[in-house]
Design a protein around this motif. Sequence first.
Motif, PDB file in Angstrom:
ATOM      1  N   ALA A   1       0.819  -1.209   0.000  1.00  0.00           N
ATOM      2  CA  ALA A   1       0.000   0.000   0.000  1.00  0.00           C
ATOM      3  C   ALA A   1       0.859   1.268   0.000  1.00  0.00           C
ATOM      4  CB  ALA A   1      -0.939  -0.003   1.196  1.00  0.00           C
ATOM      5  N   ILE A   2       1.882   1.290   0.840  1.00  0.00           N
ATOM      6  CA  ILE A   2       2.770   2.462   0.914  1.00  0.00           C
ATOM      7  C   ILE A   2       3.539   2.638  -0.399  1.00  0.00           C
ATOM      8  CG2 ILE A   2       4.813   3.400   2.072  1.00  0.00           C
ATOM      9  CD1 ILE A   2       3.739   2.047   4.657  1.00  0.00           C
ATOM     10  N   SER A   3       3.917   1.532  -1.036  1.00  0.00           N
ATOM     11  CA  SER A   3       4.620   1.609  -2.322  1.00  0.00           C
ATOM     12  C   SER A   3       3.713   2.181  -3.415  1.00  0.00           C
ATOM     13  CB  SER A   3       5.122   0.228  -2.729  1.00  0.00           C
ATOM     14  OG  SER A   3       6.048  -0.270  -1.787  1.00  0.00           O
ATOM     15  N   CYS A   4       2.428   1.844  -3.355  1.00  0.00           N
ATOM     16  CA  CYS A   4       1.475   2.425  -4.313  1.00  0.00           C
ATOM     17  C   CYS A   4       1.419   3.942  -4.147  1.00  0.00           C
ATOM     18  CB  CYS A   4       0.085   1.833  -4.111  1.00  0.00           C
ATOM     19  SG  CYS A   4      -0.073   0.113  -4.646  1.00  0.00           S
ATOM     20  N   ILE A   5       1.420   4.386  -2.901  1.00  0.00           N
ATOM     21  CA  ILE A   5       1.435   5.827  -2.638  1.00  0.00           C
ATOM     22  C   ILE A   5       2.701   6.459  -3.217  1.00  0.00           C
ATOM     23  CG2 ILE A   5       1.570   7.557  -0.794  1.00  0.00           C
ATOM     24  CD1 ILE A   5      -0.200   5.653   0.903  1.00  0.00           C
ATOM     25  N   GLY A   6       3.821   5.724  -3.144  1.00  0.00           N
ATOM     26  CA  GLY A   6       5.088   6.213  -3.677  1.00  0.00           C
ATOM     27  C   GLY A   6       5.068   6.432  -5.184  1.00  0.00           C
ATOM     28  N   LEU A   7       4.176   5.737  -5.889  1.00  0.00           N
ATOM     29  CA  LEU A   7       4.075   5.903  -7.345  1.00  0.00           C
ATOM     30  C   LEU A   7       3.599   7.305  -7.734  1.00  0.00           C
ATOM     31  CD1 LEU A   7       2.556   2.465  -8.447  1.00  0.00           C
ATOM     32  CD2 LEU A   7       4.861   3.305  -8.895  1.00  0.00           C
ATOM     33  N   TYR A   8       3.124   8.054  -6.779  1.00  0.00           N
ATOM     34  CA  TYR A   8       2.738   9.452  -7.032  1.00  0.00           C
ATOM     35  C   TYR A   8       3.913  10.215  -7.651  1.00  0.00           C
ATOM     36  CZ  TYR A   8       1.373  14.295  -6.048  1.00  0.00           C
ATOM     37  OH  TYR A   8       1.077  15.639  -6.159  1.00  0.00           O
ATOM     38  N   TRP A   9       5.135   9.850  -7.284  1.00  0.00           N
ATOM     39  CA  TRP A   9       6.323  10.559  -7.752  1.00  0.00           C
ATOM     40  C   TRP A   9       6.990   9.884  -8.959  1.00  0.00           C
ATOM     41  CZ3 TRP A   9       5.073  10.043  -2.553  1.00  0.00           C
ATOM     42  CH2 TRP A   9       4.801  11.227  -1.877  1.00  0.00           C
ATOM     43  N   PHE A  10       6.302   8.929  -9.601  1.00  0.00           N
ATOM     44  CA  PHE A  10       6.854   8.245 -10.773  1.00  0.00           C
ATOM     45  C   PHE A  10       6.994   9.240 -11.934  1.00  0.00           C
ATOM     46  CE2 PHE A  10       7.073   5.741 -14.549  1.00  0.00           C
ATOM     47  CZ  PHE A  10       7.556   4.498 -14.185  1.00  0.00           C
ATOM     48  N   SER A  11       8.179   9.250 -12.555  1.00  0.00           N
ATOM     49  CA  SER A  11       8.423  10.097 -13.725  1.00  0.00           C
ATOM     50  C   SER A  11       9.586   9.521 -14.515  1.00  0.00           C
ATOM     51  CB  SER A  11       8.733  11.542 -13.309  1.00  0.00           C
ATOM     52  OG  SER A  11       9.980  11.594 -12.620  1.00  0.00           O
ATOM     53  N   ILE A  12       9.766   9.988 -15.740  1.00  0.00           N
ATOM     54  CA  ILE A  12      10.889   9.532 -16.566  1.00  0.00           C
ATOM     55  C   ILE A  12      12.217   9.901 -15.903  1.00  0.00           C
ATOM     56  CG2 ILE A  12      12.130   9.922 -18.731  1.00  0.00           C
ATOM     57  CD1 ILE A  12       9.799   8.037 -19.028  1.00  0.00           C
ATOM     58  N   GLU A  13      12.272  11.098 -15.330  1.00  0.00           N
ATOM     59  CA  GLU A  13      13.492  11.544 -14.642  1.00  0.00           C
ATOM     60  C   GLU A  13      13.730  10.746 -13.367  1.00  0.00           C
ATOM     61  OE1 GLU A  13      11.790  14.294 -17.333  1.00  0.00           O
ATOM     62  OE2 GLU A  13      10.924  13.602 -15.428  1.00  0.00           O
TER      63      GLU A  13
END
Length: 444
Positions: free
Chosen positions: A110-122
């Motif tokens: 669950a916490i890792s899913c929240i971390g995907l908020y910051w997913f980007s190419i960079e």
Amino acid sequence: MSKLEKGSKKLLHAWAFYDWANSVYPLVISSAVFPIFYGALTIIKDEETGKILDDTVQFLGYEINNDSLISYVTAFSFLIVSFLSPILSGISDYVGNKESFMKFFCYLGAISCIGLYWFSIENIVFGMVCYIFGLVGFWGSLVFYNSYLPDIAYPEQQDKVSAKGFSLGYIGSVILLVVNLVMILKYDWFGFQNDAQPTRIAFIMVGVWWILFAQYTFRYLPTGTNEGHKVTKTVLVSGFNELKKIWHALKSNRILKRYLSAFFIYSMAVQTIMLAATYFAVEELDWGTQDSTTGLIISILLIQLIAIVGANYTAKLSKKIGNIKALISVIAIWILICGFAYFIKTPIQFYITAASVGLVMGGIQALSRSTYSKLIPFGSEDTASYFSFYDVAEKIGLTIGLFLYGFVAQITGSMRYSILFLITFFIIGLLILNTIKNVKISEE
């Protein structure tokens, strides 16, 4: 709180409700919102024609096809799960704290899913790490969740409660996906400038939903079956010893061994298709002037809703003709679907395929789980170890399936050949099941 008795309605409902909590992960992250988001970030298209100009990604200093990258990363994640699950399930049976392990992986995912908020190419390495831990958390918690089934339900209840779990999962995940869909497509209603921000917020909502609703399950599930032992180095090794013991037990259990062999093979295809379907639709279909995001999410919603019917219908079919024969029938339908999918080019054809997949997706998952539960020797206290075998078979199969899927797509330049290639796994699994189709599985 007093301990609920095995077979009680409240306990069975509490167990099944974890599907409601965690099924938002496979729908929103694995199937719908994240794959579309990932495609938007990693594919450069001609604005006028919609044709793909570039679909390669720079990752750890290498240039790689975006579909192959996500396939390889997903395969690596399942390899981690397949390595961890036998250790952890053996420990949980010995120490008697299944619930603690289940909670750990639930919160990790669950916490890792929240971390995907910051997913980007960079930020792609960080994003992929969150993606990996999200997947490990989801599947790791399922090792312990599935192992509870024979502990909380009698054999004659297991088909029904297994199907109920999947049905609750489909309903709950669809509710959240609809909310996410409204936020993304009508972003201006919520004061957003574009659909990027509400898409990222959807990942946070998955994590919060997962943790929040899992509390109901954790409130009523028993801690475990054998309490009072401590974790030592010997116990860590005992995880492998437990797995080895189950392996030896399988040698004398011809039916269970054949069933696991069939499951290992056909699940390669089932899970790979379910994980890769959206990526396939993004790149292989001609969406024309139609918004592909809307079309894809609608098709995924269609799959989920029809899957509710499929899971319950398959449970009824198994009661009428038997578990193995019902599985053979479902796999035969999967083969026809894959053959049709090779030729699809338009969104309408994809919707027809999606509806067909929905009919058999929930059925094959629920029936596979409950069939295995019934084949476990009656009275066994090593249920988590038995189910770790089940999960390891599924995860290693997925690792192989996803790797081959990505590899075939990379060398042929088309994911269509990968879909066609997966038909062979269904055929082999069906042939193995056919050798045990007349076996009567006890309901007592």
